[in-house]
Design an enzyme around this catalytic site. Structure first.
Site, PDB file in Angstrom:
ATOM      1  N   GLY A  66       0.787  -1.501  -0.008  1.00  0.00           N
ATOM      2  CA  GLY A  66      -0.052  -0.118  -0.108  1.00  0.00           C
ATOM      3  C   GLY A  66       0.856   1.190   0.026  1.00  0.00           C
ATOM      4  O   GLY A  66       0.232   2.204   0.666  1.00  0.00           O
ATOM      5  N   SER A  67       2.164   1.252  -0.727  1.00  0.00           N
ATOM      6  CA  SER A  67       2.828   2.523  -0.669  1.00  0.00           C
ATOM      7  C   SER A  67       1.947   3.567  -1.312  1.00  0.00           C
ATOM      8  O   SER A  67       2.175   4.899  -1.037  1.00  0.00           O
ATOM      9  CB  SER A  67       4.227   2.424  -1.261  1.00  0.00           C
ATOM     10  OG  SER A  67       4.073   2.092  -2.809  1.00  0.00           O
ATOM     11  N   ASN A  68       1.295   3.361  -2.484  1.00  0.00           N
ATOM     12  CA  ASN A  68       0.582   4.353  -3.110  1.00  0.00           C
ATOM     13  C   ASN A  68      -0.443   4.794  -2.240  1.00  0.00           C
ATOM     14  O   ASN A  68      -0.969   6.116  -2.224  1.00  0.00           O
ATOM     15  CB  ASN A  68       0.031   3.860  -4.511  1.00  0.00           C
ATOM     16  CG  ASN A  68       1.072   3.906  -5.679  1.00  0.00           C
ATOM     17  OD1 ASN A  68       1.345   4.848  -6.129  1.00  0.00           O
ATOM     18  ND2 ASN A  68       1.672   2.844  -6.095  1.00  0.00           N
ATOM     19  N   MET A 114      -5.014  -5.926  -6.753  1.00  0.00           N
ATOM     20  CA  MET A 114      -4.654  -6.973  -7.761  1.00  0.00           C
ATOM     21  C   MET A 114      -5.609  -8.146  -7.986  1.00  0.00           C
ATOM     22  O   MET A 114      -5.518  -9.444  -7.770  1.00  0.00           O
ATOM     23  CB  MET A 114      -3.298  -7.840  -7.294  1.00  0.00           C
ATOM     24  CG  MET A 114      -2.182  -6.982  -6.871  1.00  0.00           C
ATOM     25  SD  MET A 114      -1.680  -5.814  -8.221  1.00  0.00           S
ATOM     26  CE  MET A 114      -0.773  -6.983  -9.190  1.00  0.00           C
ATOM     27  N   ARG A 115      -6.717  -7.596  -8.392  1.00  0.00           N
ATOM     28  CA  ARG A 115      -7.955  -8.242  -8.725  1.00  0.00           C
ATOM     29  C   ARG A 115      -8.595  -7.908 -10.155  1.00  0.00           C
ATOM     30  O   ARG A 115      -8.593  -6.742 -10.296  1.00  0.00           O
ATOM     31  CB  ARG A 115      -9.331  -8.356  -7.662  1.00  0.00           C
ATOM     32  CG  ARG A 115      -8.794  -8.695  -6.428  1.00  0.00           C
ATOM     33  CD  ARG A 115      -9.115 -10.039  -6.082  1.00  0.00           C
ATOM     34  NE  ARG A 115     -10.406 -10.651  -6.464  1.00  0.00           N
ATOM     35  CZ  ARG A 115     -10.709 -11.957  -6.703  1.00  0.00           C
ATOM     36  NH1 ARG A 115      -9.419 -12.653  -6.379  1.00  0.00           N
ATOM     37  NH2 ARG A 115     -11.808 -12.275  -6.902  1.00  0.00           N
ATOM     38  N   ILE A 116      -9.018  -8.875 -10.849  1.00  0.00           N
ATOM     39  CA  ILE A 116      -9.602  -8.603 -12.046  1.00  0.00           C
ATOM     40  C   ILE A 116     -11.029  -8.395 -11.718  1.00  0.00           C
ATOM     41  O   ILE A 116     -11.590  -9.015 -10.798  1.00  0.00           O
ATOM     42  CB  ILE A 116      -9.547  -9.791 -13.348  1.00  0.00           C
ATOM     43  CG1 ILE A 116      -8.055  -9.873 -13.606  1.00  0.00           C
ATOM     44  CG2 ILE A 116     -10.393  -9.286 -14.128  1.00  0.00           C
ATOM     45  CD1 ILE A 116      -7.635 -10.923 -14.612  1.00  0.00           C
ATOM     46  N   LEU A 117     -11.723  -7.127 -12.188  1.00  0.00           N
ATOM     47  CA  LEU A 117     -12.716  -6.909 -11.932  1.00  0.00           C
ATOM     48  C   LEU A 117     -13.876  -7.360 -12.843  1.00  0.00           C
ATOM     49  O   LEU A 117     -13.725  -7.134 -13.830  1.00  0.00           O
ATOM     50  CB  LEU A 117     -13.027  -5.391 -11.475  1.00  0.00           C
ATOM     51  CG  LEU A 117     -11.937  -4.791 -10.692  1.00  0.00           C
ATOM     52  CD1 LEU A 117     -11.898  -3.447 -10.501  1.00  0.00           C
ATOM     53  CD2 LEU A 117     -12.440  -5.478  -9.028  1.00  0.00           C
ATOM     54  N   ASN A 134      -7.196   3.698 -11.161  1.00  0.00           N
ATOM     55  CA  ASN A 134      -6.191   2.858 -10.883  1.00  0.00           C
ATOM     56  C   ASN A 134      -4.969   3.278 -11.620  1.00  0.00           C
ATOM     57  O   ASN A 134      -4.900   4.070 -12.069  1.00  0.00           O
ATOM     58  CB  ASN A 134      -6.548   1.522 -11.723  1.00  0.00           C
ATOM     59  CG  ASN A 134      -5.548   0.276 -11.764  1.00  0.00           C
ATOM     60  OD1 ASN A 134      -5.005   0.021 -10.765  1.00  0.00           O
ATOM     61  ND2 ASN A 134      -5.121  -0.224 -12.859  1.00  0.00           N
ATOM     62  N   HIS A 158      -1.427   1.739 -12.940  1.00  0.00           N
ATOM     63  CA  HIS A 158      -0.662   0.591 -13.485  1.00  0.00           C
ATOM     64  C   HIS A 158       0.837   0.874 -13.901  1.00  0.00           C
ATOM     65  O   HIS A 158       1.055   1.957 -14.401  1.00  0.00           O
ATOM     66  CB  HIS A 158      -1.420   0.171 -14.931  1.00  0.00           C
ATOM     67  CG  HIS A 158      -0.951  -0.928 -15.778  1.00  0.00           C
ATOM     68  ND1 HIS A 158      -1.287  -2.101 -15.068  1.00  0.00           N
ATOM     69  CD2 HIS A 158       0.019  -1.051 -16.671  1.00  0.00           C
ATOM     70  CE1 HIS A 158      -0.677  -3.106 -15.772  1.00  0.00           C
ATOM     71  NE2 HIS A 158      -0.071  -2.601 -16.686  1.00  0.00           N
TER      72      HIS A 158
HETATM   73  C1  GAR Z   1       2.400  -0.354  -7.766  1.00  0.00           C
HETATM   74  O1  GAR Z   1       3.569  -0.422  -8.664  1.00  0.00           O
HETATM   75  C2  GAR Z   1       0.994  -0.623  -8.860  1.00  0.00           C
HETATM   76  O2  GAR Z   1       1.564   0.253 -10.016  1.00  0.00           O
HETATM   77  C3  GAR Z   1       0.955  -1.898  -9.161  1.00  0.00           C
HETATM   78  O3  GAR Z   1       1.195  -2.421  -7.995  1.00  0.00           O
HETATM   79  C4  GAR Z   1       1.869  -1.786  -7.082  1.00  0.00           C
HETATM   80  C5  GAR Z   1       1.474  -1.475  -5.862  1.00  0.00           C
HETATM   81  O4  GAR Z   1       2.459  -1.060  -4.961  1.00  0.00           O
HETATM   82  N1  GAR Z   1      -0.396  -2.097  -9.776  1.00  0.00           N
HETATM   83  C6  GAR Z   1      -0.723  -3.191 -10.471  1.00  0.00           C
HETATM   84  O5  GAR Z   1       0.454  -3.662 -10.828  1.00  0.00           O
HETATM   85  C7  GAR Z   1      -2.044  -3.071 -11.001  1.00  0.00           C
HETATM   86  N2  GAR Z   1      -2.157  -3.832 -12.190  1.00  0.00           N
HETATM   87  P1  GAR Z   1       1.870  -0.441  -3.655  1.00  0.00           P
HETATM   88  O6  GAR Z   1       1.079  -1.542  -2.812  1.00  0.00           O
HETATM   89  O7  GAR Z   1       3.171  -0.365  -2.655  1.00  0.00           O
HETATM   90  O8  GAR Z   1       1.126   0.583  -3.750  1.00  0.00           O
END
Ligand code: GAR
Length: 211
Positions: free
Chosen positions: A12-14, A87-90, A104, A106
């Site tokens: 969850g860093s984002n 990380m789920r397909i919706l 989202n 990506h």
């Molecule tokens: C991030 O790099 C995000 O772009 C990616 O997962 C990571 C989550 O990091 N998302 C995907 O791949 C979506 N298909 P986080 O949990 O530290 O935010």
């Protein structure tokens, strides 16, 4: 106040970057994870942000999980749903429900490299730049209207991890700004596209650099 519900699956860093940005007019109504042990849940709870877990493994089908997830989300009366490493397909019903109010991020320059292992695939293809994309979510996986993109160089000795770390730094800058713009009412989808803000047209990135 706009209510924001953030969905995560892991660290969850984002999500942390968005919470820490303290976006004016925004209230983080909840952080929800589909994985019980997601590290981001503890981080949010420590800061007094409401958290919830809905374990997808407890559901017989993708449809049943998405219905329950929508019920959980709607309990927080969201103006915006933010997928942050969710990380789920919706299912199409789920994406339709939040059309125009679900973002989202990506880790690739869409429409290149939808799906998983984006950084390794960019390296394997010999890409000289890579990056990330914030977009509105539609039923078409990783294909909705693009809000913002960030670009970094790919270096010869990059591994998946070093490239991911370089991209993640700009994810943390871009995603809170995209959410801020949504909350401020600055994001409009016109003919399937999000109008841009003026960008310095003399700035570019060439990789490898010119002599
Ligand atoms: C991030 O790099 C995000 O772009 C990616 O997962 C990571 C989550 O990091 N998302 C995907 O791949 C979506 N298909 P986080 O949990 O530290 O935010």
């Amino acid at each position: 106040m706009k209510n924001i519900v953030i969905l995560i699956s892991g660290r969850g860093s984002n999500m942390q970057a968005i919470v820490e940005a303290q976006i004016p007019g925004a209230r983080i109504a909840a952080v929800i994870s589909n994985r019980p042990g997601a590290a981001g849940l503890a981080w949010a709870a420590e800061r007094g942000v409401p958290t919830a877990t809905l374990d997808h493994k407890a559901f017989a089908s993708r449809e049943a999980f998405d219905v329950a997830l929508a019920e959980l989300i709607d309990g927080y009366a969201p103006d915006l749903v933010v997928l942050a490493g969710f990380m789920r397909i919706l299912t199409p019903d789920f994406t339709r429900r939040y059309e125009g109010r679900m973002l989202n991020i990506h880790p690739s320059l869409l429409p290149a490299f939808t799906g998983l292992h984006t950084h390794q695939r960019a390296i394997d293809m010999g890409c000289k730049v890579a990056g990330c994309t914030v977009h509105f979510v539609t039923a078409d996986l990783d294909h909705g209207p693009i809000v913002a993109q960030g670009v970094v160089p790919v270096q010869d000795d990059d591994s998946e991890d070093t490239l991911a770390a370089r991209v993640l730094k700009i994810e943390h800058q871009m995603y809170p700004e995209a959410v801020r713009r949504f909350v401020a009412g600055e994001l409009a989808i016109v003919d399937g596209r999000v109008k841009g803000r003026a960008q310095d047209a003399t700035q570019w990135l060439i990789s490898p650099s010119l002599n």
